[in-house]
Design a protein around this motif. Structure first.
Motif, PDB file in Angstrom:
ATOM      1  N   GLY A  14       0.787  -1.177   0.076  1.00 45.90           N
ATOM      2  CA  GLY A  14       0.096   0.112  -0.092  1.00 45.90           C
ATOM      3  C   GLY A  14       0.846   1.521   0.157  1.00 45.90           C
ATOM      4  O   GLY A  14       0.624   2.242  -0.891  1.00 45.90           O
ATOM      5  N   THR A  15       1.998   1.202   0.847  1.00 43.27           N
ATOM      6  CA  THR A  15       2.937   2.184   0.863  1.00 43.27           C
ATOM      7  C   THR A  15       3.484   2.618  -0.419  1.00 43.27           C
ATOM      8  O   THR A  15       3.518   3.948  -0.801  1.00 43.27           O
ATOM      9  CB  THR A  15       4.178   2.005   1.771  1.00 43.27           C
ATOM     10  N   GLN A  16       3.866   1.610  -1.290  1.00 46.60           N
ATOM     11  CA  GLN A  16       4.619   1.898  -2.523  1.00 46.60           C
ATOM     12  C   GLN A  16       3.581   2.058  -3.668  1.00 46.60           C
ATOM     13  O   GLN A  16       3.899   3.173  -4.536  1.00 46.60           O
ATOM     14  CB  GLN A  16       5.309   0.806  -2.796  1.00 46.60           C
ATOM     15  N   VAL A 204      13.031   0.950  -1.400  1.00 41.86           N
ATOM     16  CA  VAL A 204      12.252   0.312  -2.338  1.00 41.86           C
ATOM     17  C   VAL A 204      11.739   0.858  -3.477  1.00 41.86           C
ATOM     18  O   VAL A 204      11.661   0.420  -4.432  1.00 41.86           O
ATOM     19  CB  VAL A 204      10.985  -0.349  -1.324  1.00 41.86           C
ATOM     20  N   TYR A 205      11.252   2.123  -3.075  1.00 39.52           N
ATOM     21  CA  TYR A 205      10.858   3.173  -4.245  1.00 39.52           C
ATOM     22  C   TYR A 205      11.834   3.098  -5.302  1.00 39.52           C
ATOM     23  O   TYR A 205      11.634   2.985  -6.588  1.00 39.52           O
ATOM     24  CB  TYR A 205      10.279   4.424  -3.728  1.00 39.52           C
ATOM     25  N   GLU A 206      12.909   3.360  -5.254  1.00 40.29           N
ATOM     26  CA  GLU A 206      13.985   3.582  -6.014  1.00 40.29           C
ATOM     27  C   GLU A 206      14.259   2.215  -6.839  1.00 40.29           C
ATOM     28  O   GLU A 206      14.134   2.151  -8.185  1.00 40.29           O
ATOM     29  CB  GLU A 206      15.481   3.780  -5.373  1.00 40.29           C
ATOM     30  N   LYS A 207      14.174   1.153  -6.203  1.00 37.95           N
ATOM     31  CA  LYS A 207      14.309  -0.299  -7.078  1.00 37.95           C
ATOM     32  C   LYS A 207      12.949  -0.306  -8.084  1.00 37.95           C
ATOM     33  O   LYS A 207      13.098  -0.679  -9.021  1.00 37.95           O
ATOM     34  CB  LYS A 207      14.215  -1.456  -6.045  1.00 37.95           C
ATOM     35  N   LEU A 208      11.936   0.114  -7.542  1.00 36.10           N
ATOM     36  CA  LEU A 208      10.678  -0.037  -8.128  1.00 36.10           C
ATOM     37  C   LEU A 208      10.799   1.032  -9.469  1.00 36.10           C
ATOM     38  O   LEU A 208      10.481   0.224 -10.747  1.00 36.10           O
ATOM     39  CB  LEU A 208       9.600   0.487  -7.671  1.00 36.10           C
ATOM     40  N   LYS A 209      11.467   1.941  -9.244  1.00 37.74           N
ATOM     41  CA  LYS A 209      11.613   2.919 -10.372  1.00 37.74           C
ATOM     42  C   LYS A 209      12.604   2.426 -11.495  1.00 37.74           C
ATOM     43  O   LYS A 209      12.383   2.576 -12.540  1.00 37.74           O
ATOM     44  CB  LYS A 209      12.094   4.508  -9.878  1.00 37.74           C
TER      45      LYS A 209
END
Ligand code: AP5
Length: 215
Positions: A14-16, A204-209
């Motif tokens: 949910g956060t991501q 985590v967000y950087e990895k997703l990007k």
């Protein structure tokens, strides 16, 4: 981009999804949020779903599938969407595929948040949500500026009914027996990517990007 976020309760789905929808304008469809809204509004779905949710069990497939397919169909599909908490059983995944194939909008990417049990328990027991706007906090990792109050709207923060130790254990058992097999299902389709859910939210967000850039 049409994406599914997969992982145990408390992995940070949910956060991501919130970060991605705020920064990249994806539509965020969270089954848990939609069900909780129905419970709050005392709708037909809400009345049926409430007891399953409070026990940490899955709401019956038929009800969830119908609800989510309606949301997908009525949304703006242009920029794409993120499914958070759906599908959660093989049956739901197959029904979703059939419907999205019909619309010629197949899932492009599934992100699996591999996350340790210790992380999950720490995060869920410390999670607090705003009663008014739904914003998400953690008493240690992401505390509000003023204890018990939402930074965004000043609303009161509360602990979800299913975020107690006993129900968290049940939710983990349900995840292990009914949802985890989706990792193999999407892996076999070649659309699964993994990130560590144990990292800090920004990491985590950087990895997703990075993953999104390559897609
Ligand atoms: P749902 O609401 O989907 O709950 P869940 O899957 O158990 O997931 P959570 O919302 O608990 O965790 P999350 O991964 O989103 O973590 P979050 O980002 O909030 O489902 C609830 C119930 O609805 C189910 O039990 C079931 O009954 C029913 N249901 C839902 N979908 C269904 C379906 N498809 N079929 C049938 N029934 C269904 O983060 C958790 C905490 O950690 C927060 O406090 C956050 O601030 C913090 N945090 C997040 N990321 C990080 C990070 N990287 N570092 C530090 N802290 C972090």
């Amino acid at each position: 981009m049409r994406m599914v976020l997969l992982g145990p309760p408390g992995a940070g789905k949910g956060t991501q999804a919130n970060m991605l929808s705020d920064r990249e304008q994806f539509e965020h469809l969270s089954t848990g949020d939609i069900l909780r809204e129905n419970v709050k509004e005392v709708t037909f779905i809400g009345k049926k779903a409430q007891s399953f949710m409070e026990k940490g069990e899955l709401v019956p497939d038929g009800m969830v599938i119908e609800m989510m397919l309606e949301k997908i169909n009525s949304g703006d599909k242009g920029r794409g969407f993120i499914l958070d908490g759906f599908p959660r059983t093989l049956y739901q995944a197959k029904k979703l595929d059939i419907e999205l194939d019909r619309l010629n909008l197949p899932i492009d990417l599934v992100i699996y948040f591999r996350t340790s049990i210790d992380t999950v328990i720490f995060r869920l027991t410390g999670r607090r949500l705003c009663k008014d706007c739904g914003a998400n906090y953690h008493i240690v990792n992401m505390p509000p500026r003023e204890k018990g109050l939402c930074d965004k709207c000043g609303g009161e923060l509360y602990l979800r009914k299913d975020d107690n130790k006993e129900t968290i254990e049940k939710r983990l058992e349900v995840y292990n027996t009914q949802t985890k097999e989706l990792i193999d299902y999407y892996g076999a389709k070649g659309i699964l990517k993994e990130v560590s859910g144990d990292l800090e939210a920004d990491k985590v967000y950087e990895k997703l990007k990075d993953i999104l850039k390559k897609e």
